[in-house]
Enzyme design. Structure first.
Site, PDB file in Angstrom:
ATOM      1  N   GLU A 175     -76.295 -24.923 -26.846  1.00 42.10           N
ATOM      2  CA  GLU A 175     -74.986 -24.191 -27.151  1.00 42.10           C
ATOM      3  C   GLU A 175     -74.809 -22.610 -25.911  1.00 42.10           C
ATOM      4  OE1 GLU A 175     -75.235 -25.030 -30.102  1.00 42.10           O
ATOM      5  OE2 GLU A 175     -74.112 -26.302 -30.434  1.00 42.10           O
ATOM      6  N   HIS A 209     -67.224 -23.354 -39.973  1.00 42.29           N
ATOM      7  CA  HIS A 209     -66.741 -24.037 -38.760  1.00 42.29           C
ATOM      8  C   HIS A 209     -65.433 -23.312 -38.780  1.00 42.29           C
ATOM      9  CE1 HIS A 209     -69.595 -26.668 -39.346  1.00 42.29           C
ATOM     10  NE2 HIS A 209     -68.994 -26.954 -38.019  1.00 42.29           N
TER      11      HIS A 209
END
Lengths: 336, 331
Positions: free
Chosen positions: B63, B132
């Protein structure tokens, strides 16, 4: 010292021939200029004329000069906050660099960046980064962009040994490898990440060994020898330009000064510093080599430091006569 | 009258991206599993086939690398659109976004620009639990140099992605997982919804409800229910959180005399605090007939259990309850 230089002449016969006397002389002059800039920077700080901190690369001039000379017009540079030498080697104007260091409106970043963030976007110097390894993932984007725009550029990103232990280094080298990006990763190993010696921070002998883990070529060179750095970076850049992807070059060098202005240097001995200064100084060594090779005379070598100091005198004068940024413009440049 | 063309939120985003890529070679997509897989939520499905692997770039699980790739490409003439698979994972990109993307232009004296967009789905409601389901938009609102966009409808999703890509600054583009399958009118021809243009979604007279992302539709449902009781909510969607166009909010509160801010992110330190402060500091203060209230996520990680998850963030019923109390003076 003389014997070492004779060996170097043998070893670098080809590179000395290909660079030619003018370029070699300019490289040495530029190394003097970097040192004069940084010595003056430190002095200005001591005199209370500078507001912020600084990270001096005195002793590391060969890496900057060797690497920058291996690159071509239009190539990109990203570096980190011991970066005065890299900028200057890239061709930055000492006046505007000094003005930035002194926080003036005429500086490269209008006094907003300072010592740690000198950039000259017009010459594709995408700037020095205050975050260790912060510029390494950005190099991946520059490499991608070069590839998509189908130009023949290469991105040189210079970082220290400390950066090689950040996760960003791992992510970036892997991405550069899988996409065969035109990037030269140059690790300037100056033996210490602030106070942490490389022997304690790595369980490998050479940081360049890590290249193998990403499927990249890796090489370690003497970072105090501008021609060794020049040769290795030239080869890596040529490989990148041929479309064969990235390389990791490690240049082993040494910083004479502390990490920044607060460093008492309790982590190393004076003898160790003196040993590098007396026996491996990049400027002395390169000057000797050029005298021996007949590129310059001893008399010329003797005047180069004074020339550099004169240039820096002018830069300081330019900066001191430059306006401070106006508070009325404080909001400028946050958004495009 | 012919039926209005409808697309889902995900389809609207995809159509917007497809049109941008077809028009401008500088636009490319980069992220995890956005190619053959089509993105974890299917937003980029089919784009690999149309534009090829050089412009729809699947990355390793990196990321920080994705964010850095966007920054470097943006600095050198491209218009990257990155995808962070779940907003939670942007924690791994924070250094690049906060210390690099947001700051390089200012640090370099205004001489560089970073025209990048980073898309990411936030929000709970899918049983994906604490790692999440985050709503972290206000972290970015706090960073000078970034823009933050949060579309709540398919129409805005398509129009805002176009405006975000055209913008010369780094834009954090926050989508919502539960919105991807919601449908709405979306014209086929390209159009922009300008950044920093707050929209009054429903007019009303009794209470101004400022809602973001999925809370806009919940606020509208609450407004329908309350209308039966004679309570008229004015629902406002800022759409761009930063820079915030607060004038319509302040004007609305001057009209209604009451304000409720609704978002999914936790209340403490959330965007609602900013909206409340702006109302309180404005000329609307003199018009207030009730305290300004926030309705936001509980200050806990998102739980897995369906019932617990449901009760962690505002729902239609809780908006109805809170709005009714404010209008009836039962606070």
């Amino acid at each position: 010292m003389m014997q070492l230089s004779q060996d170097l002449i043998q070893r670098y016969h080809d590179v000395i021939e290909s660079l030619g006397p003018e370029a070699l002389k300019e490289m040495l002059q530029a190394m003097h200029l970097i040192r004069a800039f940084e010595e003056r920077a430190e002095q200005l700080y001591m005199l209370g004329k500078v507001h912020g901190t600084m990270h001096l690369s005195i002793g590391q001039e060969a890496t900057a000069i060797g690497a920058a000379n291996a690159m071509q017009d239009g190539d990109y540079l990203l570096n980190h906050h011991r970066g005065h030498g890299h900028c200057m080697a890239w061709g930055s104007d000492p006046n505007r660099m000094m003005a930035e260091f002194m926080g003036r409106e005429t500086g490269y970043c209008r006094g907003r960046g300072g010592s740690m963030h000198i950039a000259d976007v017009d010459s594709n110097n995408l700037g020095a980064n205050g975050i260790v390894a912060g510029g390494i993932p950005i190099a991946v984007g520059v490499g991608l962009s070069i590839k998509m725009r189908r130009t023949n550029q290469v991105c040189l990103v210079i970082f220290g040994d400390g950066a090689a232990n950040e996760g960003a280094f791992h992510e970036a080298l892997n991405m550069a490898s899988i996409w065969a990006l035109p990037i030269v990763f140059l690790c300037e190993n100056n033996q210490y990440a602030m106070s942490m010696p490389v022997e304690k921070a790595f369980n490998i002998e050479n940081i360049s060994q890590r290249a193998a883990a990403y499927g990249l070529p890796g090489i370690t060179v003497d970072g105090n020898d501008p021609l060794a750095v020049y040769s290795a970076v030239s080869e890596a850049a040529a490989r990148a330009r041929r479309g064969e992807g990235a390389s990791l070059v490690e240049a082993k060098t040494y910083r004479y000064k502390g990490h920044s202005k607060s460093d008492k240097q309790a982590y190393r001995s004076r003898e160790e510093v003196r040993d590098w200064q007396d026996n491996r100084d990049p400027i002395l060594r390169f000057a000797n080599l050029l005298v021996l090779a007949g590129v310059i005379t001893e008399a010329e070598a003797a005047t180069m430091r004074d020339q550099a100091i004169a240039t820096i005198d002018e830069a300081v004068e330019f900066s001191e006569n430059s306006p401070e940024p106006s508070v009325a413009d404080i909001l400028d440049g946050v958004y495009a | 009258m012919p039926e209005l063309r409808e697309l889902t939120y995900a389809e609207a985003l995809r159509e917007g991206l497809r049109q941008l890529m077809a028009e401008d070679e500088r636009v490319f997509l980069i992220g995890e599993d956005i190619g053959v897989y089509g993105g974890a939520f299917g937003v980029t499905a089919g784009l690999l086939d149309q534009f090829g692997a050089e412009r729809v770039i699947d990355t390793p699980i990196s990321e920080a690398g994705i964010a850095g790739a966007c920054i470097g490409a943006a600095l050198t003439g491209m218009r990257p659109v990155g995808e962070i698979q779940f907003m939670d994972f942007v924690t791994l990109s924070m250094e690049q976004l906060v210390l690099q993307a947001a700051k390089v232009r200012f640090m370099f004296g205004g001489k560089a620009s970073v025209p990048m967009v980073l898309r990411m789905p936030g929000g709970s409601g899918t049983g994906a639990a604490a790692q999440h389901s985050e709503s972290l938009e206000n972290w970015f609102v706090h960073v000078p140099g970034l823009k933050v966009v949060m579309p709540s409808t398919p129409y805005d999703a398509k129009g805002l992605i176009r405006a975000a890509v055209a913008d010369n600054n780094p834009v954090i583009f926050v989508e919502h997982k539960l919105l991807y399958k919601t449908k709405g009118h979306v014209p086929e021809a390209p159009y922009s919804v300008p950044l920093s243009q707050t929209q009054i979604v429903r007019e009303g007279t009794h209470l101004t409800v400022v809602a973001t992302s999925i809370m806009v539709s919940r606020a509208l449902q609450a407004a329908e229910q309350l209308a039966d009781e004679g309570i008229q909510l004015e629902v406002i969607d800022p759409r761009t959180l930063k820079p915030l166009d607060d004038a319509p909010i302040i004007e609305s509160v001057k009209k209604t005399g009451r304000a409720l801010v609704v978002h999914e992110a936790v209340e403490m330190g959330g965007f609602g605090g900013e909206v409340v402060a702006r109302i309180a500091a404005s000329e609307a203060f003199d018009y207030l007939e009730a305290p300004i209230r926030r309705l936001a996520g509980l200050d806990i990680p998102i739980p897995y259990n369906r019932e617990l998850e449901y009760h962690t963030v505002p729902q239609v019923e809780s908006i109805v309850r809170e709005a009714r109390k404010l209008v009836k003076g039962e606070y």
